[in-house]
Motif scaffolding. Sequence first.
Motif, PDB file in Angstrom:
ATOM      1  N   ARG A  67      -9.206 -35.638  58.594  1.00  0.00           N
ATOM      2  CA  ARG A  67      -9.310 -35.726  60.052  1.00  0.00           C
ATOM      3  C   ARG A  67      -8.644 -37.013  60.548  1.00  0.00           C
ATOM      4  O   ARG A  67      -7.928 -37.016  61.535  1.00  0.00           O
ATOM      5  CB  ARG A  67     -10.777 -35.696  60.471  1.00  0.00           C
ATOM      6  CG  ARG A  67     -10.976 -35.773  61.986  1.00  0.00           C
ATOM      7  CD  ARG A  67     -12.389 -35.427  62.410  1.00  0.00           C
ATOM      8  NE  ARG A  67     -13.348 -36.355  61.884  1.00  0.00           N
ATOM      9  CZ  ARG A  67     -14.287 -36.046  60.982  1.00  0.00           C
ATOM     10  NH1 ARG A  67     -14.371 -34.806  60.510  1.00  0.00           N
ATOM     11  NH2 ARG A  67     -15.131 -36.958  60.539  1.00  0.00           N
ATOM     12  N   TRP A  72      -4.295 -30.719  57.775  1.00  0.00           N
ATOM     13  CA  TRP A  72      -5.148 -29.555  57.568  1.00  0.00           C
ATOM     14  C   TRP A  72      -5.849 -29.719  56.226  1.00  0.00           C
ATOM     15  O   TRP A  72      -5.354 -30.405  55.335  1.00  0.00           O
ATOM     16  CB  TRP A  72      -4.340 -28.267  57.565  1.00  0.00           C
ATOM     17  CG  TRP A  72      -3.667 -27.964  58.866  1.00  0.00           C
ATOM     18  CD1 TRP A  72      -2.392 -28.211  59.211  1.00  0.00           C
ATOM     19  CD2 TRP A  72      -4.279 -27.362  60.012  1.00  0.00           C
ATOM     20  NE1 TRP A  72      -2.129 -27.829  60.500  1.00  0.00           N
ATOM     21  CE2 TRP A  72      -3.292 -27.284  61.028  1.00  0.00           C
ATOM     22  CE3 TRP A  72      -5.563 -26.891  60.292  1.00  0.00           C
ATOM     23  CZ2 TRP A  72      -3.538 -26.747  62.275  1.00  0.00           C
ATOM     24  CZ3 TRP A  72      -5.811 -26.343  61.535  1.00  0.00           C
ATOM     25  CH2 TRP A  72      -4.804 -26.282  62.512  1.00  0.00           C
ATOM     26  N   SER A  85       0.603 -27.666  56.751  1.00  0.00           N
ATOM     27  CA  SER A  85       0.638 -26.360  57.425  1.00  0.00           C
ATOM     28  C   SER A  85       0.066 -25.307  56.493  1.00  0.00           C
ATOM     29  O   SER A  85      -0.191 -25.557  55.296  1.00  0.00           O
ATOM     30  CB  SER A  85       2.082 -26.010  57.806  1.00  0.00           C
ATOM     31  OG  SER A  85       2.881 -25.920  56.635  1.00  0.00           O
ATOM     32  N   ASP A  86      -0.085 -24.094  57.006  1.00  0.00           N
ATOM     33  CA  ASP A  86      -0.531 -22.975  56.175  1.00  0.00           C
ATOM     34  C   ASP A  86       0.476 -22.711  55.058  1.00  0.00           C
ATOM     35  O   ASP A  86       0.105 -22.469  53.903  1.00  0.00           O
ATOM     36  CB  ASP A  86      -0.692 -21.717  57.031  1.00  0.00           C
ATOM     37  CG  ASP A  86      -1.824 -21.856  58.039  1.00  0.00           C
ATOM     38  OD1 ASP A  86      -2.626 -22.813  57.883  1.00  0.00           O
ATOM     39  OD2 ASP A  86      -1.898 -21.042  58.981  1.00  0.00           O
ATOM     40  N   VAL A 145      -7.614 -22.328  54.820  1.00  0.00           N
ATOM     41  CA  VAL A 145      -7.115 -23.556  55.439  1.00  0.00           C
ATOM     42  C   VAL A 145      -7.795 -23.692  56.796  1.00  0.00           C
ATOM     43  O   VAL A 145      -7.905 -22.698  57.532  1.00  0.00           O
ATOM     44  CB  VAL A 145      -5.586 -23.543  55.601  1.00  0.00           C
ATOM     45  CG1 VAL A 145      -5.125 -24.812  56.325  1.00  0.00           C
ATOM     46  CG2 VAL A 145      -4.902 -23.438  54.243  1.00  0.00           C
ATOM     47  N   ASP A 160      -8.987 -26.735  60.173  1.00  0.00           N
ATOM     48  CA  ASP A 160      -8.909 -28.069  60.777  1.00  0.00           C
ATOM     49  C   ASP A 160     -10.166 -28.853  60.372  1.00  0.00           C
ATOM     50  O   ASP A 160     -11.278 -28.412  60.653  1.00  0.00           O
ATOM     51  CB  ASP A 160      -8.831 -27.933  62.306  1.00  0.00           C
ATOM     52  CG  ASP A 160      -8.671 -29.285  62.998  1.00  0.00           C
ATOM     53  OD1 ASP A 160      -8.766 -30.324  62.312  1.00  0.00           O
ATOM     54  OD2 ASP A 160      -8.453 -29.290  64.226  1.00  0.00           O
ATOM     55  N   HIS A 195      -6.547 -18.341  57.347  1.00  0.00           N
ATOM     56  CA  HIS A 195      -6.679 -19.559  58.173  1.00  0.00           C
ATOM     57  C   HIS A 195      -7.935 -19.430  59.016  1.00  0.00           C
ATOM     58  O   HIS A 195      -8.105 -18.484  59.783  1.00  0.00           O
ATOM     59  CB  HIS A 195      -5.465 -19.735  59.089  1.00  0.00           C
ATOM     60  CG  HIS A 195      -5.501 -21.015  59.875  1.00  0.00           C
ATOM     61  ND1 HIS A 195      -4.819 -22.131  59.484  1.00  0.00           N
ATOM     62  CD2 HIS A 195      -6.174 -21.348  61.012  1.00  0.00           C
ATOM     63  CE1 HIS A 195      -5.059 -23.098  60.336  1.00  0.00           C
ATOM     64  NE2 HIS A 195      -5.883 -22.636  61.285  1.00  0.00           N
ATOM     65  N   SER A 214     -10.190 -20.476  62.015  1.00  0.00           N
ATOM     66  CA  SER A 214     -10.023 -21.119  63.331  1.00  0.00           C
ATOM     67  C   SER A 214     -11.386 -21.466  63.896  1.00  0.00           C
ATOM     68  O   SER A 214     -12.416 -21.038  63.397  1.00  0.00           O
ATOM     69  CB  SER A 214      -9.252 -20.198  64.276  1.00  0.00           C
ATOM     70  OG  SER A 214      -9.924 -18.965  64.394  1.00  0.00           O
TER      71      SER A 214
END
Length: 552
Positions: free
Chosen positions: A410, A415, A476-477, A515, A517, A550, A552
């Motif tokens: 963070r 990521w 990134s992914d 993956v 945040d 991913h 979210s």
Amino acid sequence: MVWRILVLPFGLTLTLLLSGLIGFSLFTERENVHFATIQEQQVRLLNLLMQQTFLEIDETIENYQVVYKDAHKKVEAAVKQGPIDLTEWQIRLESELNMKVDIFLVSPELVIVETTFEPDLGLDFRLPIFKDAQATFARLKGTDEIDVSMLTRELVSGDFKLYTASYLPNGGYIQLGFVDPKIAQFYSSAEAQMETFSSIDKVWLFMDVGGDLLSPLTDSFEIEAGTEKSEIAEAIRKALEPEREIFARVGPTTPVVERGDSQAGLVNLFLELGRFDVGEGVEQRILAKVKTNLQTMGWFEENVPILTLVVLLLAIALLLWVLNTMRRRILLPMLDLSEAIKSAQPFIFDGSSKIPNELLYIAQSFNSHLERSQETARQLRELASTDPLTGLLNRGELAPSFAELKRVFRRDKLWMGVAFIDLDRFKAYNDIYGHDAGDSALREFAEVMRAVFRRPTDRVLRYGGEEFVVFFGCDSDRHAVELAESARERFESAGIVHKGNPPYGVMTLSCGLVVFDPATDIDLTRVLRLADQQLYSSKSSDRNAVNFEHIS
């Protein structure tokens, strides 16, 4: 015991020194009052003399003001009728008045466009050094008034001049300068009269304009022919910068006393003798630097209180040094050792100080014991957090590693990737090749993981059996998938033969990858559950695959 021994001599010393300090202070105060009285009388005499000089100048100017204004009106009337020959008018006025006269025509932009005084042709009154002229012109603008200035000294010629000025219909100005021999010597006469005082060696008079330009009223500077007036003003500014800084602190009732440069004990006085409002907030000040022969107290007499205080402080410092030595060599080391024992931290030796040998032996013994204890604790922690077979972190480090890396990623704005990995048909491999071969395959897998996930923030953990979890940061992914695929391909390329894993014939792995945040409020249980679902999908698609989601 230490305080009881030291308190008596310390008290006697302090009493004697304080008595001496008080006596010398009274003597010094009396001498200072005497000197201040003489100085005050001298300043009062100088002010009275200068006021008398100003009265004489004002009276002379007042008596002849009509003459100056009449001459000005004649030239002004001629200029208003049309162009005139300034030189012709100069000769005419000088003949009539029996004094030197200069004529100046100033444009609305405050630039001298025509003059009988050649060095001032083209002079720009808008420069900061001409604040007094700017204020005068601003006051005259749009009026019929004729202004008569105070007596000033011309920078180029050194002449004492009175200036008259008035406003012209074209927006410009006309100015006349009069070198009147009747008043030209007033300042030098005033200096000479001041120097007749027995306590005064030398007097220098100065004029200050708006605090920006300090110029001498009697002494002159060596000036090369053709030098611009602005350059002359700048040269004078630099030459008189020390005096200008001192005069900035001088007020009408606050002279400044400075010790003289040449002989110790003599003083210079810096005084304000007069102040005149030119207008527009600009003031002209008449200032004096007075070199006196007043003898101040000698250095020793003047500093007796300070010297006494120094001796007192030295005595106090000696006692404090004794106490501090005991505190630093005995008390503080004991307190530090006590704190070190309580906090289980090593005792740090200060090489700049000595401590008793007995205390040193105790501290060294404690440090040795603590070092052995810490090494044992470190080994135990390592055994508790590391899988002995693969050398990877074990399942107990899952939660701490997850929480730590979430904060790191963070902060670094990355990521966070979590990979759940299972070795395909590992049970069959153990059944076919034996458990020793299985252990070897697990160690080979661990080496592959270390080679792929080699950054300091990557964590590879053995979840249990042939299952592993990887925490890593990614941009990134796509980056996350590339890392997982790289691990899968490298492990397959290791070529660990596995006949029980068709159609590949070698040992492979399946991976479930998620993956997200790291700023998201998501816990480890949910992440592992989602990664396990993706792992299940990989197993369902004939294994040796990476499935990705991913969050979210």
